[in-house]
Design a protein around this motif. Sequence first.
Motif, short mmCIF file in Angstrom:
data_model
loop_
_atom_site.label_atom_id
_atom_site.label_comp_id
_atom_site.label_asym_id
_atom_site.label_seq_id
_atom_site.Cartn_x
_atom_site.Cartn_y
_atom_site.Cartn_z
N TYR A 68 -28.92 -2.20 -11.07
CA TYR A 68 -29.96 -2.87 -11.85
C TYR A 68 -31.11 -2.93 -10.82
O TYR A 68 -31.17 -3.33 -9.92
N VAL A 69 -32.53 -2.48 -11.23
CA VAL A 69 -33.59 -2.61 -10.45
C VAL A 69 -34.56 -3.53 -11.29
O VAL A 69 -34.83 -3.13 -12.59
N ILE A 70 -35.38 -4.14 -10.72
CA ILE A 70 -36.58 -5.13 -11.19
C ILE A 70 -37.58 -4.13 -11.05
O ILE A 70 -37.99 -3.45 -10.41
N THR A 71 -38.38 -3.76 -12.38
CA THR A 71 -39.10 -2.72 -12.45
C THR A 71 -40.29 -2.79 -11.49
O THR A 71 -40.84 -1.99 -10.84
N SER A 72 -41.08 -4.23 -11.50
CA SER A 72 -42.03 -4.47 -10.43
C SER A 72 -41.52 -4.27 -9.05
O SER A 72 -42.28 -4.26 -8.15
N ALA A 73 -40.43 -4.24 -8.61
CA ALA A 73 -39.96 -4.02 -7.49
C ALA A 73 -38.96 -2.90 -6.90
O ALA A 73 -38.36 -2.82 -5.92
N TRP A 74 -39.44 -1.83 -7.77
CA TRP A 74 -38.62 -0.55 -7.29
C TRP A 74 -39.01 -0.01 -6.12
O TRP A 74 -38.05 1.03 -5.62
N THR A 75 -39.91 -0.01 -5.48
CA THR A 75 -40.30 0.44 -4.34
C THR A 75 -39.65 -0.51 -3.06
O THR A 75 -39.78 0.06 -1.82
N ARG A 76 -38.96 -1.72 -3.42
CA ARG A 76 -38.48 -2.29 -2.21
C ARG A 76 -37.09 -2.06 -1.63
O ARG A 76 -36.32 -1.75 -2.62
N PRO A 77 -36.89 -1.42 -0.44
CA PRO A 77 -35.50 -0.99 -0.14
C PRO A 77 -34.40 -1.96 -0.51
O PRO A 77 -33.45 -1.61 -0.38
N ASP A 78 -34.69 -3.33 -0.52
CA ASP A 78 -33.67 -4.19 -0.50
C ASP A 78 -33.21 -4.43 -1.64
O ASP A 78 -32.35 -5.02 -2.12
N GLN A 79 -33.69 -3.65 -2.71
CA GLN A 79 -33.12 -3.43 -4.08
C GLN A 79 -31.96 -2.60 -4.52
O GLN A 79 -31.42 -2.79 -5.48
N TYR A 80 -31.86 -1.93 -3.28
CA TYR A 80 -30.63 -0.85 -3.54
C TYR A 80 -29.56 -1.23 -2.48
O TYR A 80 -29.93 -1.26 -1.25
N GLY A 81 -28.46 -1.05 -3.13
CA GLY A 81 -27.30 -1.42 -2.16
C GLY A 81 -26.43 -0.23 -1.74
O GLY A 81 -25.72 -0.34 -0.82
N PHE A 82 -26.95 0.95 -2.05
CA PHE A 82 -26.08 2.10 -1.73
C PHE A 82 -27.25 3.25 -1.35
O PHE A 82 -28.34 3.35 -2.00
N TRP A 83 -26.90 3.85 -0.20
CA TRP A 83 -27.97 4.72 0.36
C TRP A 83 -27.09 5.92 1.08
O TRP A 83 -26.01 5.81 1.39
N GLY A 84 -27.71 7.08 0.87
CA GLY A 84 -27.33 8.34 1.77
C GLY A 84 -27.58 8.40 2.99
O GLY A 84 -28.53 7.23 3.60
N GLN A 85 -27.09 9.32 3.78
CA GLN A 85 -27.57 9.37 5.17
C GLN A 85 -28.94 10.09 5.56
O GLN A 85 -29.38 9.82 6.71
N GLY A 86 -29.48 10.59 4.61
CA GLY A 86 -30.99 11.04 4.87
C GLY A 86 -31.02 12.51 5.09
O GLY A 86 -30.00 13.11 5.64
N THR A 87 -32.26 13.21 4.60
CA THR A 87 -32.38 14.64 5.15
C THR A 87 -33.79 14.73 5.65
O THR A 87 -34.52 14.33 4.96
N GLN A 88 -33.83 15.60 6.69
CA GLN A 88 -35.46 15.69 7.33
C GLN A 88 -36.10 16.73 6.62
O GLN A 88 -35.55 17.67 6.26
N VAL A 89 -37.24 16.29 6.21
CA VAL A 89 -38.13 17.38 5.93
C VAL A 89 -39.56 17.23 6.66
O VAL A 89 -40.12 16.26 7.18
N THR A 90 -39.81 18.40 7.32
CA THR A 90 -40.71 18.84 8.05
C THR A 90 -41.91 19.77 7.47
O THR A 90 -41.36 20.88 7.26
N VAL A 91 -43.04 19.32 7.40
CA VAL A 91 -44.08 20.25 6.68
C VAL A 91 -45.03 20.41 8.19
O VAL A 91 -45.61 19.65 8.53
N SER A 92 -45.24 21.86 8.11
CA SER A 92 -46.18 22.24 9.41
C SER A 92 -47.58 22.45 8.61
O SER A 92 -47.79 22.89 7.60
N SER A 93 -48.53 22.34 9.59
CA SER A 93 -49.82 22.65 9.01
C SER A 93 -50.28 24.07 9.40
O SER A 93 -49.74 24.86 10.19
#
Length: 126
Positions: free
Chosen positions: A101-126
């Motif tokens: 469950y996420v509070i609509t007004s707080a969806w951008t807050r990391p502390d609203q989420y209890g489960f996370w993946g390990q992440g994937t790197q995105v690199t954009v070159s100019s």
Amino acid sequence: EVQLEESGGGLVQAGGSLTLSCLTFGFCFRFYAIAWFRAAPVMQREGISCRRRHGTTPYYAETVKGRFAVSSDVAKNTVYLQMDSLKPEDTAVYYCAATSYVITSAWTRPDQYGFWGQGTQVTVSS
């Protein structure tokens, strides 16, 4: 056990596209809020998209609105982040996160989420 696994990151030129995948395990992701965050060096983790439930309209941060789009495949237990018109400032580690469950007004807050993946790197070159 709830698990999230991102994939699809890489190196792309500015103006290009990438699609990230978030494979989910251990829960019925249709009924969970799934969000995408990104973290650039020395920057706070930024919430860029959130889909509250499968089939609902996702929220997007202003920095990515019109360029990024979230979709999901129930049969594959996977949520996707399609990224178009990429810019160098989109360079970051991208994470997917989940909560029952996420509070609509707080969806951008990391502390609203209890489960996370390990992440994937995105690199954009100019």
